[in-house]
Design a protein around this motif. Sequence first.
Motif, PDB file in Angstrom:
ATOM      1  N   ARG A  98      -2.560   2.502   1.000  1.00  0.00           N
ATOM      2  CA  ARG A  98      -1.453   3.379   1.413  1.00  0.00           C
ATOM      3  C   ARG A  98      -1.420   3.581   2.923  1.00  0.00           C
ATOM      4  O   ARG A  98      -0.344   3.727   3.491  1.00  0.00           O
ATOM      5  CB  ARG A  98      -1.531   4.704   0.679  1.00  0.00           C
ATOM      6  N   ARG A  99      -2.584   3.556   3.574  1.00  0.00           N
ATOM      7  CA  ARG A  99      -2.595   3.640   5.046  1.00  0.00           C
ATOM      8  C   ARG A  99      -1.896   2.441   5.661  1.00  0.00           C
ATOM      9  O   ARG A  99      -1.179   2.562   6.637  1.00  0.00           O
ATOM     10  CB  ARG A  99      -4.034   3.711   5.569  1.00  0.00           C
ATOM     11  N   GLN A 100      -2.105   1.269   5.074  1.00  0.00           N
ATOM     12  CA  GLN A 100      -1.516   0.042   5.610  1.00  0.00           C
ATOM     13  C   GLN A 100      -0.058  -0.141   5.194  1.00  0.00           C
ATOM     14  O   GLN A 100       0.734  -0.653   5.966  1.00  0.00           O
ATOM     15  CB  GLN A 100      -2.313  -1.176   5.148  1.00  0.00           C
ATOM     16  N   GLY A 101       0.272   0.258   3.975  1.00  0.00           N
ATOM     17  CA  GLY A 101       1.598  -0.034   3.444  1.00  0.00           C
ATOM     18  C   GLY A 101       2.535   1.138   3.330  1.00  0.00           C
ATOM     19  O   GLY A 101       3.702   0.960   3.013  1.00  0.00           O
ATOM     20  N   GLY A 102       2.044   2.341   3.535  1.00  0.00           N
ATOM     21  CA  GLY A 102       2.894   3.516   3.415  1.00  0.00           C
ATOM     22  C   GLY A 102       2.803   4.165   2.044  1.00  0.00           C
ATOM     23  O   GLY A 102       2.231   3.611   1.110  1.00  0.00           O
ATOM     24  N   PRO A 125       1.103  -2.988  -8.895  1.00  0.00           N
ATOM     25  CA  PRO A 125       1.902  -3.769  -7.950  1.00  0.00           C
ATOM     26  C   PRO A 125       1.822  -3.084  -6.575  1.00  0.00           C
ATOM     27  O   PRO A 125       1.746  -1.858  -6.497  1.00  0.00           O
ATOM     28  CB  PRO A 125       3.328  -3.687  -8.505  1.00  0.00           C
ATOM     29  N   VAL A 126       1.849  -3.882  -5.522  1.00  0.00           N
ATOM     30  CA  VAL A 126       1.747  -3.331  -4.165  1.00  0.00           C
ATOM     31  C   VAL A 126       2.764  -4.033  -3.270  1.00  0.00           C
ATOM     32  O   VAL A 126       2.813  -5.261  -3.216  1.00  0.00           O
ATOM     33  CB  VAL A 126       0.323  -3.521  -3.584  1.00  0.00           C
ATOM     34  N   ALA A 127       3.546  -3.228  -2.566  1.00  0.00           N
ATOM     35  CA  ALA A 127       4.563  -3.764  -1.652  1.00  0.00           C
ATOM     36  C   ALA A 127       3.921  -4.063  -0.299  1.00  0.00           C
ATOM     37  O   ALA A 127       4.164  -3.382   0.690  1.00  0.00           O
ATOM     38  CB  ALA A 127       5.709  -2.770  -1.510  1.00  0.00           C
ATOM     39  N   LEU A 128       3.072  -5.071  -0.290  1.00  0.00           N
ATOM     40  CA  LEU A 128       2.419  -5.561   0.927  1.00  0.00           C
ATOM     41  C   LEU A 128       2.313  -7.072   0.834  1.00  0.00           C
ATOM     42  O   LEU A 128       2.243  -7.617  -0.271  1.00  0.00           O
ATOM     43  CB  LEU A 128       0.993  -4.998   1.044  1.00  0.00           C
ATOM     44  N   ASP A 129       2.249  -7.716   1.975  1.00  0.00           N
ATOM     45  CA  ASP A 129       1.982  -9.140   2.000  1.00  0.00           C
ATOM     46  C   ASP A 129       0.650  -9.385   1.276  1.00  0.00           C
ATOM     47  O   ASP A 129      -0.327  -8.673   1.527  1.00  0.00           O
ATOM     48  CB  ASP A 129       1.889  -9.617   3.458  1.00  0.00           C
ATOM     49  N   PRO A 130       0.579 -10.342   0.354  1.00  0.00           N
ATOM     50  CA  PRO A 130      -0.655 -10.538  -0.418  1.00  0.00           C
ATOM     51  C   PRO A 130      -1.880 -10.872   0.432  1.00  0.00           C
ATOM     52  O   PRO A 130      -2.991 -10.473   0.088  1.00  0.00           O
ATOM     53  CB  PRO A 130      -0.327 -11.666  -1.387  1.00  0.00           C
ATOM     54  N   LEU A 131      -1.698 -11.589   1.548  1.00  0.00           N
ATOM     55  CA  LEU A 131      -2.844 -11.880   2.415  1.00  0.00           C
ATOM     56  C   LEU A 131      -3.348 -10.606   3.092  1.00  0.00           C
ATOM     57  O   LEU A 131      -4.559 -10.395   3.215  1.00  0.00           O
ATOM     58  CB  LEU A 131      -2.485 -12.927   3.461  1.00  0.00           C
ATOM     59  N   ARG A 132      -2.434  -9.778   3.511  1.00  0.00           N
ATOM     60  CA  ARG A 132      -2.816  -8.490   4.115  1.00  0.00           C
ATOM     61  C   ARG A 132      -3.529  -7.619   3.082  1.00  0.00           C
ATOM     62  O   ARG A 132      -4.536  -6.978   3.378  1.00  0.00           O
ATOM     63  CB  ARG A 132      -1.568  -7.803   4.647  1.00  0.00           C
TER      64      ARG A 132
END
Length: 178
Positions: free
Chosen positions: A61-65, A86-93
């Motif tokens: 959540r710190r990285q993606g909001g 599920p996570v709304a972040l680039d998978p590599l990140r």
Amino acid sequence: MSLHAILAERENRWNLRQSLAARYRQAVLSLTLNIPGTNKNPDGAAEAFTRLHEFLYRAVRRQGGESSVTGSILRRGADGFCWITPVALDPLRLKAICVSVEEEHFLGRLADADVLDAQGRPVNRVHLGLPPRSCFLCDAPAARCRREGKHPPEQIGAYVNNLLNLIVHTPREEYSHV
């Protein structure tokens, strides 16, 4: 638990991760504990999982909001504790965040944080240019030691139990900062 029940649980978890990737069209994160043997719920496992889950959740959540984590599922089954989301972040990140938790948290060696991309393909450490995870007991790749039976199961079990005992015998306030 029986090996059959553990393998069935792993297959169910894989299918769930695949369906979440297809449904949300996002990366999917799965956190489990790396506990050898057939007892995937030994003393201390619940608290260790809770600490790792909270730490990883906050890191994502710190990285993606605030809205980056959706549709979380927490389970306890034959294969132990599991968090899938599920996570709304680039998978590599996302995988980089997982690796940092596995390497920096005092219980990180017990964490098994897997990532699938939106197409349901695994994202591994190699995709980040990192070597495979090392063995609990030596610097060799864990998969090689496991495949070759390099270490006695009792020795591996003792290492894991020592980590779990950190949780069982340490007051929560002494490690709540991690």
